[in-house]
Scaffold this motif. Sequence first.
Motif, short mmCIF file in Angstrom:
data_model
loop_
_atom_site.label_atom_id
_atom_site.label_comp_id
_atom_site.label_asym_id
_atom_site.label_seq_id
_atom_site.Cartn_x
_atom_site.Cartn_y
_atom_site.Cartn_z
N ARG A 30 1.42 -7.46 -13.40
CA ARG A 30 0.48 -6.65 -12.62
C ARG A 30 -0.97 -6.90 -13.03
N LYS A 31 -1.29 -8.19 -13.26
CA LYS A 31 -2.65 -8.55 -13.68
C LYS A 31 -3.66 -8.29 -12.56
N GLY A 32 -3.28 -8.68 -11.33
CA GLY A 32 -4.17 -8.44 -10.20
C GLY A 32 -4.39 -6.95 -9.95
N PHE A 33 -3.34 -6.15 -10.17
CA PHE A 33 -3.48 -4.70 -10.04
C PHE A 33 -4.50 -4.17 -11.04
N ALA A 34 -4.49 -4.74 -12.24
CA ALA A 34 -5.42 -4.28 -13.28
C ALA A 34 -6.86 -4.52 -12.85
N LEU A 35 -7.15 -5.71 -12.34
CA LEU A 35 -8.51 -6.03 -11.90
C LEU A 35 -8.91 -5.16 -10.71
N ALA A 36 -7.99 -4.99 -9.77
CA ALA A 36 -8.29 -4.17 -8.60
C ALA A 36 -8.57 -2.73 -9.00
N THR A 37 -7.84 -2.23 -9.98
CA THR A 37 -8.06 -0.85 -10.45
C THR A 37 -9.41 -0.74 -11.14
N ALA A 38 -9.76 -1.75 -11.93
CA ALA A 38 -11.06 -1.74 -12.60
C ALA A 38 -12.20 -1.73 -11.58
N ARG A 39 -12.04 -2.49 -10.50
CA ARG A 39 -13.07 -2.49 -9.46
C ARG A 39 -13.15 -1.14 -8.77
N ALA A 40 -12.00 -0.53 -8.53
CA ALA A 40 -11.99 0.78 -7.89
C ALA A 40 -12.70 1.81 -8.76
N ILE A 41 -12.59 1.66 -10.07
CA ILE A 41 -13.26 2.58 -11.00
C ILE A 41 -14.77 2.40 -10.98
N LEU A 42 -15.24 1.14 -10.99
CA LEU A 42 -16.66 0.86 -11.19
C LEU A 42 -17.46 0.68 -9.90
N ASP A 43 -16.82 0.25 -8.84
CA ASP A 43 -17.56 -0.02 -7.59
C ASP A 43 -18.46 1.14 -7.16
N PRO A 44 -17.96 2.38 -7.17
CA PRO A 44 -18.83 3.47 -6.73
C PRO A 44 -20.03 3.72 -7.65
#
Length: 489
Positions: free
Chosen positions: A68-82
């Motif tokens: 779930r490496k891609g999930f990890a990056l996507a989650t990190a983006r969801a956290i920081l994007d806003p």
Amino acid sequence: MTTFKAMQYGPLGKAVAAAMPHTEADPIGVYAATLSLWSAAVAGKVFQPSGRPTAFWSALVGRSRVGRKGFALATARAILDPSIGSFLGTRMRKGISSGPSLVTTLFEVEQESLTSEDGRDGRVMIAEGEWASVLKRANRDATYHDQLINAWDGEAVVNTTKGKGGKREEQRIDVPLLGYHVHIQPGRWAPLVKPEFALGGAFNRIPHFLVNQSKSLPSSVKKPLDAVKETPALTRAYRWARERAREMELSPEAAARHDAYRAEFDDRMASLPEAVSCFIERGDENLLRIACLLVAAERKTVISVKAWEAAHAMIEYSMACTEKLINEAQQGTGRQMKSVEQIIRESLTRYGGEATRTLILRSLGTRGNADSMEAAIEKMPDVVMEKRAGSAKGGPKPVVVRFVDATREHERPAVQQAQEQNEHQEDEEVEERPKLTVVPAQRKATAVRPPAKKASEPVRKSAPRKAATKRAATSPPQKESANPLAGLL
């Protein structure tokens, strides 16, 4: 092995914890990716106490799908994007596999920013979902890894191109602002992470983290990451960090802890083969970079002991992951990493049944630290760690580890004893390291020396020995020898 809870700290740690119900990724993988993105966002504004950059790069190592490496990056983006605006949407790049293309990318982004309202801004975030494909090409380029090293160090990167009319033009970035986050499968790690590049320092600047799926979310939840909300504390911290340059500093307590860790870390690196240490020998600086980033998310410039401890837990976990990868890569050759207990026993045997704590730590290398050594000794009924009386000149009392089984406490040569005395003196500064509780011998019921025989008890001797004793009785008394080895001969 260290858990995410031990690493979690401040607004960044809280944001990752809050996002975990909405992702299948490994929390440590999400944390590592979030730190890498955050470091790229505040690049050029947050610096170490030495003035060096705080770029934190990371590699997630996990099997396809289950990692779930891609999930990890996507989650990190969801956290920081806003919180960090359009930075990730406009500055993320991938597919860069040569030194010239890396420099050109940084140069072009910086040049484009000159016409913007905010002025020069060369920040770039490279995120490679297939690092293996990049490494296949990058390993054939003589400059790729060197340019990465320069960027991590904050040194200038330069590329020369041919312009119009064949005229040579220089692309130069004096202060590269590069973020770096990659994914790779464990089976592809060993063939592509080449030792010759590791020896040059290409990979010790990229902490590795083994990751696995944390859970399975219901299929009815189509876009689970939409539930990840903005973290106001990170929004405020990003604005604070971008206002002006911030140079971080260690609190006195954290500075003492870091100095002690560096001394221990140097011992560990010296004890390891270069082919192993080359993967982790920037661990102490990566620790400091993590601590700086965690504190910057709090809008503070002083690194507390708690922030340092969280960073320490994360980098120690990363080095354990790297050790595991090396171990698995060596399985085909029959060479295996040994347990902490095995290394302690072999070291004590090598040193004649007793060794200083520092010698044992050097033998452990990255396989353990002072805490793991203490935990292993607690489980070993025939080994004890204790303080010895200090020298006549004063100074700290040496801490030794030894066998307590009388059958294993054999005599040691006088030369080795003298060498160990010198090593006791060399360890004076190391003996003050924090967080190591000495284990007294009396705490172990099984670790008791057999009672000494009374002088009045008869000593049984073999027949040849009796004959020798009889001859000695009829000989004239001899003057006592001044040779300290006489009783052993």
